[in-house]
Design a protein around this motif. Structure first.
Motif, mmCIF file in Angstrom:
data_model
loop_
_atom_site.group_PDB
_atom_site.id
_atom_site.type_symbol
_atom_site.label_atom_id
_atom_site.label_comp_id
_atom_site.label_asym_id
_atom_site.label_seq_id
_atom_site.Cartn_x
_atom_site.Cartn_y
_atom_site.Cartn_z
ATOM 1 N N GLN A 184 13.750 -2.787 -6.404
ATOM 2 C CA GLN A 184 15.243 -2.150 -5.707
ATOM 3 C C GLN A 184 15.468 -3.853 -5.238
ATOM 4 N N ASN A 185 15.047 -4.162 -4.383
ATOM 5 C CA ASN A 185 15.305 -6.052 -3.971
ATOM 6 C C ASN A 185 14.260 -6.325 -3.207
ATOM 7 N N PRO A 186 13.659 -7.161 -4.874
ATOM 8 C CA PRO A 186 12.305 -8.533 -4.788
ATOM 9 C C PRO A 186 13.706 -9.684 -3.428
ATOM 10 N N GLY A 187 12.289 -10.110 -3.150
ATOM 11 C CA GLY A 187 12.748 -10.915 -2.472
ATOM 12 C C GLY A 187 10.946 -12.021 -1.151
ATOM 13 N N PRO A 188 11.144 -12.091 -0.515
ATOM 14 C CA PRO A 188 10.465 -12.875 0.466
ATOM 15 C C PRO A 188 9.880 -12.248 1.292
ATOM 16 N N TRP A 189 10.980 -10.663 1.546
ATOM 17 C CA TRP A 189 10.345 -9.975 3.137
ATOM 18 C C TRP A 189 9.451 -9.127 2.452
ATOM 19 N N ILE A 190 8.916 -8.603 1.635
ATOM 20 C CA ILE A 190 7.634 -7.781 0.750
ATOM 21 C C ILE A 190 6.899 -8.682 1.296
ATOM 22 N N ASN A 191 6.670 -10.507 0.851
ATOM 23 C CA ASN A 191 4.882 -10.853 1.529
ATOM 24 C C ASN A 191 5.261 -11.197 2.952
ATOM 25 N N HIS A 192 6.659 -10.928 3.545
ATOM 26 C CA HIS A 192 5.867 -11.190 5.251
ATOM 27 C C HIS A 192 5.460 -9.402 5.624
ATOM 28 N N CYS A 193 6.008 -8.730 4.427
ATOM 29 C CA CYS A 193 5.718 -6.610 5.094
ATOM 30 C C CYS A 193 3.664 -7.369 4.454
ATOM 31 N N LYS A 194 3.815 -7.740 3.541
ATOM 32 C CA LYS A 194 2.062 -6.963 3.325
ATOM 33 C C LYS A 194 1.072 -8.491 4.023
ATOM 34 N N HIS A 195 1.836 -9.820 4.600
ATOM 35 C CA HIS A 195 0.906 -10.060 6.189
ATOM 36 C C HIS A 195 1.123 -8.970 7.643
ATOM 37 N N VAL A 196 2.288 -8.805 7.274
ATOM 38 C CA VAL A 196 2.737 -7.884 9.138
ATOM 39 C C VAL A 196 1.210 -7.077 8.708
ATOM 40 N N ALA A 197 1.233 -6.491 7.514
ATOM 41 C CA ALA A 197 0.296 -5.076 8.084
ATOM 42 C C ALA A 197 -1.439 -6.092 7.580
ATOM 43 N N LYS A 198 -1.628 -6.781 7.394
ATOM 44 C CA LYS A 198 -2.913 -7.921 7.711
ATOM 45 C C LYS A 198 -3.612 -7.811 8.384
ATOM 46 N N VAL A 199 -2.736 -8.752 9.918
ATOM 47 C CA VAL A 199 -2.827 -8.802 10.739
ATOM 48 C C VAL A 199 -2.669 -7.802 11.895
ATOM 49 N N ALA A 200 -2.026 -6.340 11.709
ATOM 50 C CA ALA A 200 -2.095 -5.353 11.846
ATOM 51 C C ALA A 200 -3.071 -4.939 12.321
ATOM 52 N N GLU A 201 -4.022 -5.086 10.526
ATOM 53 C CA GLU A 201 -4.772 -3.994 10.102
ATOM 54 C C GLU A 201 -6.239 -4.440 10.776
ATOM 55 N N THR A 202 -6.056 -5.745 11.641
ATOM 56 C CA THR A 202 -7.399 -6.629 11.643
ATOM 57 C C THR A 202 -7.449 -6.255 13.268
#
Length: 210
Positions: A22-40
């Protein structure tokens, strides 16, 4: 039958994949990194790692509604709305609370506050009346620990946000609240930077200021 309050990791990844179309952009990778940090951090602190991961992955999901940087409402409200409609109240909550480490509607640090007056009133009342739990605090923290490029020290991310959106009367209070979040989790599980030692070495010595 147990009430489903948030999606599984697989379901959350499918939602983010849909949003990226729907809306490609760098925010997608930001979300993935936030998820990784939060899980750890959740694993180290004894929190539910799946809830933490999913909350981080979908905290900015409201950006799905943007085209060319514009939307009919702010991403925090559009995220709240779509997650509420999907029946995931814990994630709809995170979509709102992640932007308010300093618990005041006027402290919003983004540049997309294009909400209607009714939406602004709703967000303001929601934030003012919500008693933050450790998942709210965790995603607020992790939002400051991850850019689109990867994990970073908090001050770099905080500065980047201000460079993009500017100062307001609440910027220093917001920074104080964000730094207090790190102390809060440091007190629970030790210096959280040690959990990401290798990634932070890359951030400090190899990446340019974003």
């Amino acid at each position: 039958m147990a009430t489903v309050l948030y999606p599984t990791k697989d379901e959350a990844n499918m939602i983010l994949q849909w949003a990226s179309v729907q809306n490609p952009g760098p925010w997608i990778n930001h979300c993935k990194h936030v998820a990784k940090v939060a899980e750890t951090i959740a694993h180290t602190c004894g929190l539910d790692t799946e809830r933490a991961y999913v909350s981080g992955l979908l905290h900015d999901i409201g950006y799905y509604a943007y085209r060319d940087g514009k939307g009919e409402t702010c991403h925090i409200y559009s995220g709240y709305e779509i997650m509420a409609k999907k029946g995931y109240p814990l994630i709809s909550r995170i979509c709102l609370t992640h932007s308010f480490a300093y618990q005041d509607f006027n402290a919003y640090g983004g540049s997309d506050m294009t909400c209607s007056e009714d939406e602004k009133i709703f967000i303001s009342e929601f934030i003012a009346s919500t008693a933050y739990d450790d998942y709210d605090r965790l995603i607020q923290l992790c939002d400051c620990l991850a850019s689109a490029q990867g994990i970073c020290i908090m001050e770099k991310r905080m500065l980047n946000v201000v460079m993009r959106h500017g100062f307001n009367d609440f910027t220093l209070k917001r920074w104080e609240s964000q730094l207090a979040l790190k102390k809060y989790f440091d007190d629970i599980c030790g210096n959280i930077y040690k959990l990401f030692y290798d990634e932070l070495l890359i951030d400090i010595f190899e990446r340019r200021l974003l």
